[in-house]
Design a protein around this motif. Structure first.
Motif, PDB file in Angstrom:
ATOM      1  N   PRO A   1     114.400  85.147  -1.651  1.00 34.51           N
ATOM      2  CA  PRO A   1     113.054  85.612  -1.964  1.00 34.51           C
ATOM      3  C   PRO A   1     112.562  85.115  -3.311  1.00 34.51           C
ATOM      4  CG  PRO A   1     114.401  87.400  -1.108  1.00 34.51           C
ATOM      5  CD  PRO A   1     115.322  86.243  -1.361  1.00 34.51           C
ATOM      6  N   ALA A   2     113.459  84.933  -4.291  1.00 30.00           N
ATOM      7  CA  ALA A   2     113.036  84.474  -5.605  1.00 30.00           C
ATOM      8  C   ALA A   2     112.406  83.099  -5.533  1.00 30.00           C
ATOM      9  CB  ALA A   2     114.228  84.457  -6.566  1.00 30.00           C
ATOM     10  N   LEU A   3     112.765  82.326  -4.521  1.00 32.30           N
ATOM     11  CA  LEU A   3     112.220  80.992  -4.349  1.00 32.30           C
ATOM     12  C   LEU A   3     111.148  80.962  -3.274  1.00 32.30           C
ATOM     13  CD1 LEU A   3     115.515  78.916  -4.517  1.00 32.30           C
ATOM     14  CD2 LEU A   3     113.920  79.427  -6.364  1.00 32.30           C
ATOM     15  N   GLY A   4     110.766  82.140  -2.807  1.00 36.20           N
ATOM     16  CA  GLY A   4     109.711  82.210  -1.803  1.00 36.20           C
ATOM     17  C   GLY A   4     110.207  82.086  -0.383  1.00 36.20           C
ATOM     18  N   LEU A   5     111.529  82.129  -0.153  1.00 36.25           N
ATOM     19  CA  LEU A   5     112.093  82.040   1.188  1.00 36.25           C
ATOM     20  C   LEU A   5     112.505  83.439   1.614  1.00 36.25           C
ATOM     21  CD1 LEU A   5     114.302  78.855   0.768  1.00 36.25           C
ATOM     22  CD2 LEU A   5     111.927  79.015   1.494  1.00 36.25           C
ATOM     23  N   SER A   6     111.823  83.980   2.569  1.00 33.85           N
ATOM     24  CA  SER A   6     112.015  85.380   2.929  1.00 33.85           C
ATOM     25  C   SER A   6     113.214  85.579   3.841  1.00 33.85           C
ATOM     26  CB  SER A   6     110.764  85.913   3.630  1.00 33.85           C
ATOM     27  OG  SER A   6     110.978  87.228   4.057  1.00 33.85           O
ATOM     28  N   CYS A   7     113.927  86.700   3.608  1.00 33.44           N
ATOM     29  CA  CYS A   7     115.032  87.086   4.479  1.00 33.44           C
ATOM     30  C   CYS A   7     114.528  87.850   5.704  1.00 33.44           C
ATOM     31  CB  CYS A   7     116.011  87.982   3.721  1.00 33.44           C
ATOM     32  SG  CYS A   7     116.793  87.193   2.323  1.00 33.44           S
ATOM     33  N   LEU A   8     113.245  88.240   5.707  1.00 34.95           N
ATOM     34  CA  LEU A   8     112.703  89.053   6.781  1.00 34.95           C
ATOM     35  C   LEU A   8     112.045  88.181   7.844  1.00 34.95           C
ATOM     36  CD1 LEU A   8     110.997  91.860   4.688  1.00 34.95           C
ATOM     37  CD2 LEU A   8     113.232  91.902   5.757  1.00 34.95           C
ATOM     38  N   PRO A   9     111.963  88.657   9.062  1.00 38.87           N
ATOM     39  CA  PRO A   9     111.212  87.931  10.085  1.00 38.87           C
ATOM     40  C   PRO A   9     109.761  87.774   9.668  1.00 38.87           C
ATOM     41  CG  PRO A   9     112.494  89.721  11.046  1.00 38.87           C
ATOM     42  CD  PRO A   9     112.553  89.898   9.569  1.00 38.87           C
ATOM     43  N   LYS A  10     109.117  86.722  10.139  1.00 44.45           N
ATOM     44  CA  LYS A  10     107.728  86.480   9.774  1.00 44.45           C
ATOM     45  C   LYS A  10     106.789  87.523  10.376  1.00 44.45           C
ATOM     46  CE  LYS A  10     108.073  81.494   9.090  1.00 44.45           C
ATOM     47  NZ  LYS A  10     107.560  80.166   9.521  1.00 44.45           N
ATOM     48  N   ALA A  11     107.127  88.043  11.510  1.00 49.94           N
ATOM     49  CA  ALA A  11     106.232  88.993  12.161  1.00 49.94           C
ATOM     50  C   ALA A  11     107.047  89.898  13.058  1.00 49.94           C
ATOM     51  CB  ALA A  11     105.168  88.256  12.974  1.00 49.94           C
ATOM     52  N   GLY A  12     106.378  90.930  13.614  1.00 45.96           N
ATOM     53  CA  GLY A  12     107.061  91.808  14.558  1.00 45.96           C
ATOM     54  C   GLY A  12     107.403  93.132  13.940  1.00 45.96           C
ATOM     55  N   PRO A  13     107.780  94.109  14.737  1.00 50.76           N
ATOM     56  CA  PRO A  13     108.028  95.457  14.254  1.00 50.76           C
ATOM     57  C   PRO A  13     109.187  95.558  13.299  1.00 50.76           C
ATOM     58  CG  PRO A  13     108.703  95.225  16.553  1.00 50.76           C
ATOM     59  CD  PRO A  13     107.917  94.004  16.212  1.00 50.76           C
ATOM     60  N   MET A  14     110.206  94.720  13.418  1.00 53.12           N
ATOM     61  CA  MET A  14     111.346  94.799  12.524  1.00 53.12           C
ATOM     62  C   MET A  14     110.947  94.487  11.095  1.00 53.12           C
ATOM     63  SD  MET A  14     113.912  95.931  14.081  1.00 53.12           S
ATOM     64  CE  MET A  14     115.180  95.537  12.880  1.00 53.12           C
ATOM     65  N   ALA A  15     109.973  93.581  10.908  1.00 50.81           N
ATOM     66  CA  ALA A  15     109.548  93.219   9.564  1.00 50.81           C
ATOM     67  C   ALA A  15     108.923  94.416   8.863  1.00 50.81           C
ATOM     68  CB  ALA A  15     108.544  92.068   9.630  1.00 50.81           C
ATOM     69  N   ALA A  16     108.161  95.214   9.584  1.00 51.65           N
ATOM     70  CA  ALA A  16     107.503  96.362   8.986  1.00 51.65           C
ATOM     71  C   ALA A  16     108.482  97.524   8.795  1.00 51.65           C
ATOM     72  CB  ALA A  16     106.337  96.794   9.853  1.00 51.65           C
ATOM     73  N   ALA A  17     109.497  97.615   9.679  1.00 58.52           N
ATOM     74  CA  ALA A  17     110.383  98.765   9.663  1.00 58.52           C
ATOM     75  C   ALA A  17     111.464  98.656   8.598  1.00 58.52           C
ATOM     76  CB  ALA A  17     111.020  98.943  11.031  1.00 58.52           C
ATOM     77  N   ARG A  18     111.838  97.438   8.240  1.00 58.60           N
ATOM     78  CA  ARG A  18     112.952  97.269   7.311  1.00 58.60           C
ATOM     79  C   ARG A  18     112.512  97.612   5.889  1.00 58.60           C
ATOM     80  NH1 ARG A  18     116.629  91.801   6.766  1.00 58.60           N
ATOM     81  NH2 ARG A  18     118.013  92.548   5.107  1.00 58.60           N
ATOM     82  N   PRO A  19     113.114  98.627   5.247  1.00 57.20           N
ATOM     83  CA  PRO A  19     112.676  99.030   3.915  1.00 57.20           C
ATOM     84  C   PRO A  19     113.109  98.017   2.861  1.00 57.20           C
ATOM     85  CG  PRO A  19     114.555 100.335   4.599  1.00 57.20           C
ATOM     86  CD  PRO A  19     114.158  99.510   5.780  1.00 57.20           C
ATOM     87  N   PRO A  20     112.327  97.871   1.791  1.00 61.60           N
ATOM     88  CA  PRO A  20     112.706  96.965   0.706  1.00 61.60           C
ATOM     89  C   PRO A  20     113.977  97.450   0.012  1.00 61.60           C
ATOM     90  CG  PRO A  20     110.387  97.576   0.578  1.00 61.60           C
ATOM     91  CD  PRO A  20     111.024  98.496   1.572  1.00 61.60           C
ATOM     92  N   PRO A  21     114.701  96.553  -0.644  1.00 63.38           N
ATOM     93  CA  PRO A  21     115.940  96.965  -1.307  1.00 63.38           C
ATOM     94  C   PRO A  21     115.741  97.658  -2.647  1.00 63.38           C
ATOM     95  CG  PRO A  21     115.619  94.603  -1.554  1.00 63.38           C
ATOM     96  CD  PRO A  21     114.529  95.090  -0.642  1.00 63.38           C
ATOM     97  N   PHE A  22     114.540  97.510  -3.244  1.00 65.17           N
ATOM     98  CA  PHE A  22     114.320  98.055  -4.576  1.00 65.17           C
ATOM     99  C   PHE A  22     113.102  98.981  -4.588  1.00 65.17           C
ATOM    100  CE2 PHE A  22     115.979  93.680  -5.153  1.00 65.17           C
ATOM    101  CZ  PHE A  22     117.248  94.017  -5.584  1.00 65.17           C
TER     102      PHE A  22
END
Length: 265
Positions: free
Chosen positions: A6-27
């Motif tokens: 993420p620090a380089l702009g590469l996301s660990c999360l899916p680009k779209a879909g319900p899982m992206a919204a459901a997964r809480p941030p780590p911080f």
């Protein structure tokens, strides 16, 4: 393979879909408002230049500041301060140094940080300023004293809650609010790797004192929160468990968060 960073702009999360919204941030990143996000005490900013009666010119010593501001706002409304003018006053309060850059950084890294704000100001003023700053949507939750206009256009102010904390003002214990929020989010499946607390005031010392060793307190340098942490560290070394990162400009907070994200890669 695309590296997850993420620090380089590469996301660990899916680009779209319900899982992206459901997964809480780590911080979890917790903010104060007065003299933290904005450069001034918003109550003082609203009353500045107004001809207040003697009884309202000074904050009460040992009394309820929340009740004092209720009377100040009622007086200003009775003197003709209209809702639109009051909103403009809150909107015009300058951001604290570096906060614009910090908000821009957080906007770019929204999947990594969950933001909440805990303020002893009022919901109307906080929302007005955050909206004009383009930051309202960044915050999952805002905790502040309830405020709304009555039928005469006067902004009425109430206490946030009651509590038994001897350190905090009677209308708000930020430590209680933070503890209840973390418990609620845990029940919802959110387990934050770290809690990061940015503040300045004496009432920010209570919630900062509940942080764990893995967490980070960002006190504004030279302000009451910073002095209380220093006094605590001197009197009882190790009693204040969180890492302490003082700041003069919130750009220093940005640099810390950048390093934090790099460490996650």
């Amino acid at each position: 393979m695309r590296r997850c960073c993420p620090a380089l702009g590469l996301s660990c999360l899916p680009k779209a879909g319900p899982m992206a919204a459901a997964r809480p941030p780590p911080f979890l990143l917790v903010f104060d408002f007065d003299e933290t996000i904005v450069a001034e005490n918003s109550d003082e900013s609203v009353a500045r230049g107004r001809a207040l009666p003697e009884a309202l010119r000074q904050s009460p010593r040992g009394g309820s500041y929340n009740e004092h501001m209720r009377r100040v706002l009622a007086f200003l409304g009775e003197q003709g301060l209209r809702p639109a003018e009051l909103r403009a006053l809150y909107e015009s309060i300058p951001l604290a140094p570096g906060v614009a850059e910090l908000l821009q950084f957080l906007s770019k890294h929204r999947p990594r940080f969950e933001l909440v704000l805990i303020s002893d100001a009022n919901t109307f003023g906080v929302e007005a300023k955050l909206r004009v700053a383009g930051a309202w949507s960044l915050f999952r939750k805002v905790f502040s004293n309830p405020a709304g206009f009555d039928s005469h256009g006067i902004l009425t102010l109430g206490p946030y809650h009651s509590h038994r904390c001897p350190r905090c003002p009677p209308n708000m214990c930020k430590g209680k609010i933070l503890g209840e929020y973390l418990a609620e989010r845990a029940r919802e499946g959110a387990e934050f790797r770290r809690v990061l607390y940015v503040g300045d005031g004496a009432n920010d010392f209570c919630p900062a004192g509940t942080l764990r060793a893995a967490d980070v307190a960002f006190p504004r340098k030279g302000f009451p929160m910073h002095r209380l942490i220093q006094e605590s560290q001197e009197k009882q070394p190790g009693a204040f468990r969180a890492a302490v990162v003082p700041w003069e400009s919130a750009v220093e907070v940005v640099r810390y968060l950048q390093e934090l994200l790099r460490g996650e890669c």
